[in-house]
Motif scaffolding. Sequence first.
Motif, PDB file in Angstrom:
ATOM      1  N   ALA A 185      -0.498  42.742  90.101  1.00 42.50           N
ATOM      2  CA  ALA A 185      -0.814  42.759  88.679  1.00 42.50           C
ATOM      3  C   ALA A 185      -2.226  42.227  88.436  1.00 42.50           C
ATOM      4  CB  ALA A 185       0.209  41.936  87.894  1.00 42.50           C
TER       5      ALA A 185
ATOM      6  N   PHE B  22      -0.737  36.159  82.932  1.00 43.00           N
ATOM      7  CA  PHE B  22       0.422  37.060  82.946  1.00 43.00           C
ATOM      8  C   PHE B  22       0.978  37.377  84.335  1.00 43.00           C
ATOM      9  CE2 PHE B  22      -3.359  39.619  83.151  1.00 43.00           C
ATOM     10  CZ  PHE B  22      -3.049  40.618  84.055  1.00 43.00           C
ATOM     11  N   PRO B  23       0.155  37.468  85.403  1.00 43.30           N
ATOM     12  CA  PRO B  23       0.765  37.805  86.697  1.00 43.30           C
ATOM     13  C   PRO B  23       1.768  36.765  87.184  1.00 43.30           C
ATOM     14  CG  PRO B  23      -1.608  38.162  86.778  1.00 43.30           C
ATOM     15  CD  PRO B  23      -1.311  37.395  85.519  1.00 43.30           C
TER      16      PRO B  23
ATOM     17  N   SER C 287       3.409  40.995  80.283  1.00 46.53           N
ATOM     18  CA  SER C 287       2.380  41.932  80.703  1.00 46.53           C
ATOM     19  C   SER C 287       1.011  41.456  80.229  1.00 46.53           C
ATOM     20  CB  SER C 287       2.661  43.323  80.131  1.00 46.53           C
ATOM     21  OG  SER C 287       2.511  43.305  78.719  1.00 46.53           O
ATOM     22  N   GLU C 288      -0.014  42.117  80.706  1.00 41.62           N
ATOM     23  CA  GLU C 288      -1.360  41.807  80.236  1.00 41.62           C
ATOM     24  C   GLU C 288      -1.453  42.043  78.725  1.00 41.62           C
ATOM     25  OE1 GLU C 288      -6.027  42.855  81.350  1.00 41.62           O
ATOM     26  OE2 GLU C 288      -4.397  44.043  82.220  1.00 41.62           O
TER      27      GLU C 288
ATOM     28  N   ASP D 142       1.007  41.787  76.570  1.00 48.45           N
ATOM     29  CA  ASP D 142       1.741  40.722  75.894  1.00 48.45           C
ATOM     30  C   ASP D 142       0.867  39.482  75.719  1.00 48.45           C
ATOM     31  OD1 ASP D 142       4.063  42.278  75.831  1.00 48.45           O
ATOM     32  OD2 ASP D 142       4.805  41.461  77.736  1.00 48.45           O
TER      33      ASP D 142
END
Length: 230
Positions: free
Chosen positions: A6, A192-193, A199-200, A202
């Motif tokens: 991610a 986020f990862p 998610s990015e 989010d």
Amino acid sequence: MMPDDAWLAAAWGVVSGELPAPPASVVEVGCGPLGGLVPVLRSAGYPATGVDPAAPPGSWYCPVEFERYDPPEPVGVIVACTSLHHVCDLGEMTGRLAASLAPGGVLVVVEWARERFDEATARWCFDRLPPPGDDPGWLSRRYEQWRDSGQPWEACLRSWAEAEGLHTGREILGELQTRFDIGPVTYGPYFFPDLAGVSEADEQAAIDRGQIQANRMQFVGRHGADLAAE
């Protein structure tokens, strides 16, 4: 998608938009044991080399600290993704970056501006940690350290950063400005990862709502002929 995947996908989204056309030569500083962006750079037509003491085996990689790396000739692009905030000597690193770039070369930086990791951002992250496991991520370890320390968040973060010798985003930017013409600095999602179900997009939405601060710092530095002659 694994955390490393991610993050690499997000980093590539930043880096790819700043690259000159292939076959410009590229060196990635701190590619890590998974090879960083080198495979995707190679697939895109760039003769890329990853430099890292923990680099994987193979002809694409050089297993050494970048400060000790001696490229056969100045390169067109250097990519540094979260590899500068933990170097021992920012001044030495900046000098090596400048010496390794050809005049007019491009330095693409994607970094952590840790001074933006305030308590509201930390709490937002800690509320979204993955379930405990055998190998907790760095955010889980920071949460445990804070919980056990009894300190205010800012003091706990500062103690950890000082013990690890971590540089702030401001320090990184300030040092690089002594050698490079730095373009606009922008900020985006960083955590986020390492979060569960985030998610990015989010994290960006939380940034846009003012719930948290953007911790990913990104910019391009250009190495002019006048600087190269110093």
